[in-house]
Design a protein around this motif. Structure first.
Motif, PDB file in Angstrom:
ATOM      1  N   GLY A  88       6.292   1.848  -3.823  1.00  0.00           N
ATOM      2  CA  GLY A  88       5.469   0.790  -3.241  1.00  0.00           C
ATOM      3  C   GLY A  88       4.672   1.250  -2.042  1.00  0.00           C
ATOM      4  N   THR A  89       5.268   2.122  -1.216  1.00  0.00           N
ATOM      5  CA  THR A  89       4.550   2.635  -0.048  1.00  0.00           C
ATOM      6  C   THR A  89       3.363   3.497  -0.458  1.00  0.00           C
ATOM      7  N   ILE A  90       3.583   4.375  -1.416  1.00  0.00           N
ATOM      8  CA  ILE A  90       2.490   5.236  -1.888  1.00  0.00           C
ATOM      9  C   ILE A  90       1.355   4.399  -2.469  1.00  0.00           C
ATOM     10  N   LEU A  91       1.701   3.452  -3.324  1.00  0.00           N
ATOM     11  CA  LEU A  91       0.670   2.616  -3.939  1.00  0.00           C
ATOM     12  C   LEU A  91       0.004   1.699  -2.907  1.00  0.00           C
ATOM     13  N   GLY A  92       0.779   1.218  -1.943  1.00  0.00           N
ATOM     14  CA  GLY A  92       0.201   0.373  -0.900  1.00  0.00           C
ATOM     15  C   GLY A  92      -0.795   1.129  -0.044  1.00  0.00           C
ATOM     16  N   LEU A  93      -0.506   2.390   0.253  1.00  0.00           N
ATOM     17  CA  LEU A  93      -1.445   3.212   1.020  1.00  0.00           C
ATOM     18  C   LEU A  93      -2.723   3.470   0.227  1.00  0.00           C
ATOM     19  N   GLY A 102      -7.862   1.371  -5.241  1.00  0.00           N
ATOM     20  CA  GLY A 102      -7.209   0.339  -4.449  1.00  0.00           C
ATOM     21  C   GLY A 102      -7.230  -1.013  -5.131  1.00  0.00           C
ATOM     22  N   TRP A 103      -8.365  -1.345  -5.732  1.00  0.00           N
ATOM     23  CA  TRP A 103      -8.470  -2.617  -6.459  1.00  0.00           C
ATOM     24  C   TRP A 103      -7.508  -2.636  -7.637  1.00  0.00           C
ATOM     25  N   ALA A 104      -7.403  -1.518  -8.354  1.00  0.00           N
ATOM     26  CA  ALA A 104      -6.505  -1.452  -9.507  1.00  0.00           C
ATOM     27  C   ALA A 104      -5.052  -1.610  -9.070  1.00  0.00           C
ATOM     28  N   VAL A 105      -4.686  -0.990  -7.957  1.00  0.00           N
ATOM     29  CA  VAL A 105      -3.309  -1.083  -7.456  1.00  0.00           C
ATOM     30  C   VAL A 105      -2.971  -2.514  -7.077  1.00  0.00           C
ATOM     31  N   MET A 106      -3.853  -3.173  -6.348  1.00  0.00           N
ATOM     32  CA  MET A 106      -3.567  -4.532  -5.903  1.00  0.00           C
ATOM     33  C   MET A 106      -3.574  -5.514  -7.072  1.00  0.00           C
ATOM     34  N   SER A 107      -4.397  -5.272  -8.066  1.00  0.00           N
ATOM     35  CA  SER A 107      -4.392  -6.123  -9.261  1.00  0.00           C
ATOM     36  C   SER A 107      -3.063  -5.984 -10.004  1.00  0.00           C
ATOM     37  N   ALA A 108      -2.570  -4.744 -10.089  1.00  0.00           N
ATOM     38  CA  ALA A 108      -1.280  -4.517 -10.747  1.00  0.00           C
ATOM     39  C   ALA A 108      -0.149  -5.179  -9.959  1.00  0.00           C
ATOM     40  N   ILE A 144       8.713  -3.629  -5.882  1.00  0.00           N
ATOM     41  CA  ILE A 144       7.508  -2.818  -5.704  1.00  0.00           C
ATOM     42  C   ILE A 144       6.275  -3.660  -5.334  1.00  0.00           C
ATOM     43  N   PRO A 145       5.982  -4.779  -6.014  1.00  0.00           N
ATOM     44  CA  PRO A 145       4.783  -5.544  -5.628  1.00  0.00           C
ATOM     45  C   PRO A 145       4.795  -6.008  -4.175  1.00  0.00           C
TER      46      PRO A 145
END
Length: 277
Positions: A88-93, A102-108, A144-145
């Protein structure tokens, strides 16, 4: 920091957790992580010096069974939170830096929040069967979200500061800025979130095991103990009270620990943030 200046909630949480997990670790090592021996002639024995909490329907020492289950439950919760925190930290960064990734990560992350946790757990169990590994993955997917969102918000509060712009003008790329400046400054927030997430992970693990979606027998587990002993709630209430109180102590301990860490770390973090701005 001296002991008497530490937050009371931090001390209380530490005492509760150490008082439960130290004997749990000793008993787990003593029994090799397995349930105590079955002794049918000695089942439903009352509390005594030999069996401080009595015995269960199989004649097993209830205290040893519950403490071993507490160790297993805590281990699964810790591994789940660690996995969720790292991913979650890696994806949040990545999400904090914007762009298409970034848009794809937040959508997921938004999609992950839309799925009921129990549905994810049921899908994993159906795919690979009930196991500790599936339980760890399911609980990690729960967290994770939320970890992505918290990391993104904390990182964005740092990325807008002037010294970040200066670092970029000096030639530092996004990865270097994140590692050298962003991650150290949001670490206190991540630590507090991880400690409080452990309480939710304990409840999630106990709930999944209670529903039969956790690690299968004979591995001792607090949730499965509650499910197995609930039929004795009126004739042998101690069987239900022992694992139930243990879950309560673990959840309360991690919640108090998280509150104490927040009180301990928020002031230094606030001073650091003011100096950076």
């Amino acid at each position: 920091m001296t002991l008497h200046r530490a937050p009371k909630s931090l001390l209380a949480g530490s005492v509760l957790l150490l008082g439960c997990l130290i004997p749990a670790t000793i008993v787990w090592i003593w029994h090799g992580g397995h349930a105590p021996f079955i002794d049918i002639p000695n089942r439903y024995a009352p509390p005594s010096l030999t069996h401080p909490l009595g015995t269960d329907p199989f004649g097993r020492d209830l205290a040893s069974y519950v403490l071993t289950g507490a160790f297993n439950t805590t281990a699964i919760a810790v591994l789940s939170v660690a996995l969720a925190t790292v991913i979650g930290t890696i994806l949040g960064l990545v999400g904090a830096n914007g762009g298409k990734r970034g848009w794809a990560v937040m959508s997921a992350a938004d999609l992950g929040l839309a799925f009921p946790p129990i549905l994810i757990a049921a899908m994993l169990v159906t795919a690979q069967g009930a196991s500790a590994t599936g339980e760890i993955l399911a609980i990690a997917l729960f967290g994770i979200p939320a970890q992505i969102r918290i990391t993104k918000q904390a990182a964005q509060s740092i990325l807008v500061l002037d010294y970040i712009s200066a670092a970029r003008m000096a030639g530092f790329g996004s990865v270097a800025v994140t590692i050298r400046h962003v991650l150290p400054n949001i670490a206190p927030i991540l630590i507090v979130h991880a400690s409080t997430s452990l309480a939710l992970a304990i409840l999630s693990e106990a709930g999944l095991s209670y529903l039969g979606l956790g690690a299968p027998p004979p591995q001792p587990d607090l949730g499965r103990a509650l499910a197995s002993y609930q039929i004795h709630i009126f004739d042998h209430p101690f069987l239900v009270a022992a694992p139930g109180v243990t879950v309560m102590v673990l959840v309360l301990g991690f919640n108090l620990l998280g509150d104490g860490l927040r009180d301990l770390l928020e002031r230094p973090f606030a001073r650091n943030e003011e100096s950076l701005s």
